[in-house]
Design an enzyme around this catalytic site. Structure first.
Site, short mmCIF file in Angstrom:
data_model
loop_
_atom_site.label_atom_id
_atom_site.label_comp_id
_atom_site.label_asym_id
_atom_site.label_seq_id
_atom_site.Cartn_x
_atom_site.Cartn_y
_atom_site.Cartn_z
N LYS B 74 0.75 -1.23 0.05
CA LYS B 74 0.07 0.06 0.08
C LYS B 74 0.85 1.17 0.06
CE LYS B 74 -3.89 1.93 2.49
NZ LYS B 74 -4.83 1.91 3.74
N SER B 143 -9.74 2.24 2.19
CA SER B 143 -8.58 2.99 1.32
C SER B 143 -7.52 2.11 0.88
CB SER B 143 -7.95 3.66 2.40
OG SER B 143 -7.13 3.22 3.49
N SER B 167 -10.82 0.04 6.18
CA SER B 167 -9.98 -0.08 4.74
C SER B 167 -9.40 -1.23 4.35
CB SER B 167 -8.73 1.13 5.02
OG SER B 167 -9.10 2.53 5.09
#
Lengths: 426, 426
Positions: B74, B143, B167
């Site tokens: 990420k 996210s 997320s």
């Protein structure tokens, strides 16, 4: 004229209320003291006096009573306008390009980030260059050594630190200042180099425990200022390590207990923690295991630039099994519950801060023995100066609070500091 | 020939045991898939196929069964060899010069950091560019949107994420993969952009829940591999938000409860949390209050480069009083204890992952409703795919575990995934 650099935040706040606060004069007094003393004390890793004087003209965003207050930043915390080296040659001169959350928040209150203060290597045990301002041939303690020394030596009224083992309480005790280590998770650690996920927490150094309330309320943007608060009941906990405390430290803790009792505070002697110091051992396991993870990048790519003690700490963590780590965490969780129960009816625990005064020499930062267990349990703690030991260097007493009740701990500490002030170092 | 990019870590581990694992062929298959699909899915913020192929020759340090496994990172996590932009134009192209602890640890196990996956802006609510690989006109959730999409679309067998609200669980549910969000404090977050000190935790995406055991054991360097474990007792918790779940989601949760009961798992329906959703509201308060602190630097210095939703989130946090925040934290602490008591005799909680399928459009990442309370309480959670909803897009069920008992949760999830597999998306 007053030596403005010697005033506490509380005194400076009083000046401000009277309309007599002069931020430029305060900064000049601090810079003058730094110029005179830092060649010997070596509290700063980085400071740029001219830029500081220019930046005093920066407007403040929120304003919470810290406008124009210069503060020291442990060199573990990112700053957009100063290098952040984490006490390691690997990162010397590193530019983070942004502020850590805690720094941006203090700056938003109008406070002035005055410089980067010396940290031990990655906030572990290999010393930085700072000397104890009370006796330059002794260690100031670690890891937040520059911050403690700068506040103790009247260079700054406030400096930030972090604690993973004893990195605030110990240098505060050795240098003779007030140190506050917050509860686990109390403050944002974004932009602060991680040492140990479980153990790290933020804190700060001041010269008057009442100042802790001011700084906390500014950081938390509390609506109105809280007053010092007299505790009703205190627990004296000698810990399994009592015999390793010097006579002066033992006497200081017992004297504090008597002085509190004289003020009609109920002081109970309480046994807490396994007899064999298993919580202290568990702290060592958790710290080594987690440091091995947080420093994996440096261990893989820059091993030649790690000190021998740092490499050994990492390797000891790599040698531990998950099962050892898991046992240590499980023991901590069990005792966290017991600490919470104990502090349900007790305002704070009274205990030693360190085994004794700052040791001579600069090869070691002293023994973190009396902080490891409280740090493992995530508890907030305050060091209050409590006189001097056999070598005429400062010693301290430790106030340990309930996790998440930092607000109450600092209010009690402010009250206790004024009651015990006759013990404090001048 | 097998499509190597479609194999799970468990299947790849079996190949390895047979001496048939070919890391170069695996990477080629993944890169081939990425080249074919990422123009549309847009899971990656950064990838350099040629350097990846070269770096496969890097030796591994520890070796724990992940040698040669490519994983997605990420773009909230620092990497020394790829830029880390935190989903914000402010940090586009930022070079951190080091690896986050979790990345260095996975690399030390021989795993291959394959590329940076798209995150929403600072892992909050303003979407990145990723599309749902199951239907490109829908959001993948947020996210950790690039990581979920890359694993769902067979580009990678493993990708890392973080969760502050929903997320991991939400994009896993929307994309139809297994997502695991760890307990508060379980993994090192050093080098990962802080969103909220209290709420952030690490996790990862895989396609088979058994893979979670493999990755956890590698990261934790567990001595031997743990097996899936059948739960004895499960609590069905509909939460105060049950009526906001779609019929398909409600049916999937109830079907899972029946299937578990058919396997002689005791399934009790339990009410947990205040009726009025106060824990969900408390999560919003804690997140906004802490984001205002973690993003204070950007808000002060780069406000013109923050999206309108990001600026509003920060401002809503700045408008909150400490007393509001303190009430939210106090409520969380109280319910953390109750959750711990509930999960003392129950193996996990069964609950919805999201309100429904991924919504159409890319302006929103969907509703985090069903994760906020569990995240507030610091609990570990796993999303398991559980069939499809009204629009033929994936839906998921959420398994919530006891704080600090992630090992048991992933073992139970591995068992449950195989039992519920006939519900899973192909």
């Amino acid at each position: 004229m007053t030596d403005l650099n010697k005033l506490s935040l509380t005194e400076l706040t009083t000046l401000r209320r009277r309309g007599e606060f002069d931020a430029i004069a305060l900064l000049d007094a601090c810079l003058h003291r730094i110029a005179a003393r830092d060649g010997q004390v070596r509290a700063f890793e980085y400071i740029d006096p001219e830029r500081l004087q220019r930046s005093l003209r920066t407007t403040s965003l929120l304003g919470s009573g810290l406008e124009g207050i210069p503060f020291g930043v442990k060199d573990l915390m990112d700053t957009f306008d100063m290098p952040t080296g984490w006490g390691s040659p690997i990162y010397k001169g590193r530019q983070a390009g942004r502020d850590a959350g805690c720094i941006a928040s203090l700056r938003a209150c109008g406070a002035l980030a005055a410089g980067k203060t010396v940290t031990t290597e990655f906030a572990c045990f290999h010393p930085g260059k700072t000397r104890n301002p009370r006796n330059l041939s002794h260690t100031p303690g670690g890891s937040s050594q520059g911050s403690a020394a700068a506040v103790a030596d009247f260079m700054l009224p406030l400096a930030l630190g972090t604690q993973t083992a004893a990195s605030i309480i110990r240098p505060a005790a050795y240098c003779g200042v007030v140190g506050y280590k917050s509860s686990r998770g109390e403050f944002d650690l974004g932009g602060v180099c991680t040492v140990s996920q479980t153990l790290d927490s933020l804190g700060f150094f001041v010269r008057d425990a009442h100042d802790l309330i001011i700084v906390r309320r500014a950081l938390m943007r509390g609506a109105e200022e809280a007053a010092p608060s007299k505790p009703a009941r205190v627990a004296l906990v000698r810990t399994p390590h009592w015999a390793e405390a010097s006579e002066a430290v033992q006497a200081a803790v017992e004297r504090a207990a008597r002085l509190l009792a004289n003020e009609n505070v109920i002081v109970d002697e309480v046994t807490f923690g396994p007899d064999d110091g298993a919580l202290t051992e568990a702290h060592k396991v958790v710290m080594a295991y987690e440091v091995a993870r947080s420093r994996m990048f440096e261990y893989t790519h820059h091993r030649e630039h790690l000190s021998a003690p740092m490499a050994r700490l990492i390797e000891s963590g790599l040698e531990m099994t998950f099962e050892q780590y898991d046992r240590a965490i499980t023991l901590a969780r069990e005792w966290e519950k017991r600490l919470d129960e104990l502090l349900d009816g007790v305002d704070f625990i009274l205990s030693p801060s360190t085994t004794g005064e700052a040791p001579a020499g600069h090869e070691s930062t002293g023994d973190p023995l009396f902080s490891r267990m409280w740090t493992l349990l995530g508890a907030p703690a305050v060091n209050l100066p409590a006189g001097r030991g056999e070598n005429d260097l400062p010693i301290g007493i430790q106030l340990v609070g309930r996790v998440g009740f930092d607000d109450m701990l600092v209010r009690h500490a402010a009250w206790a500091h004024s009651v015990l002030a006759d013990q404090a170092c001048a």
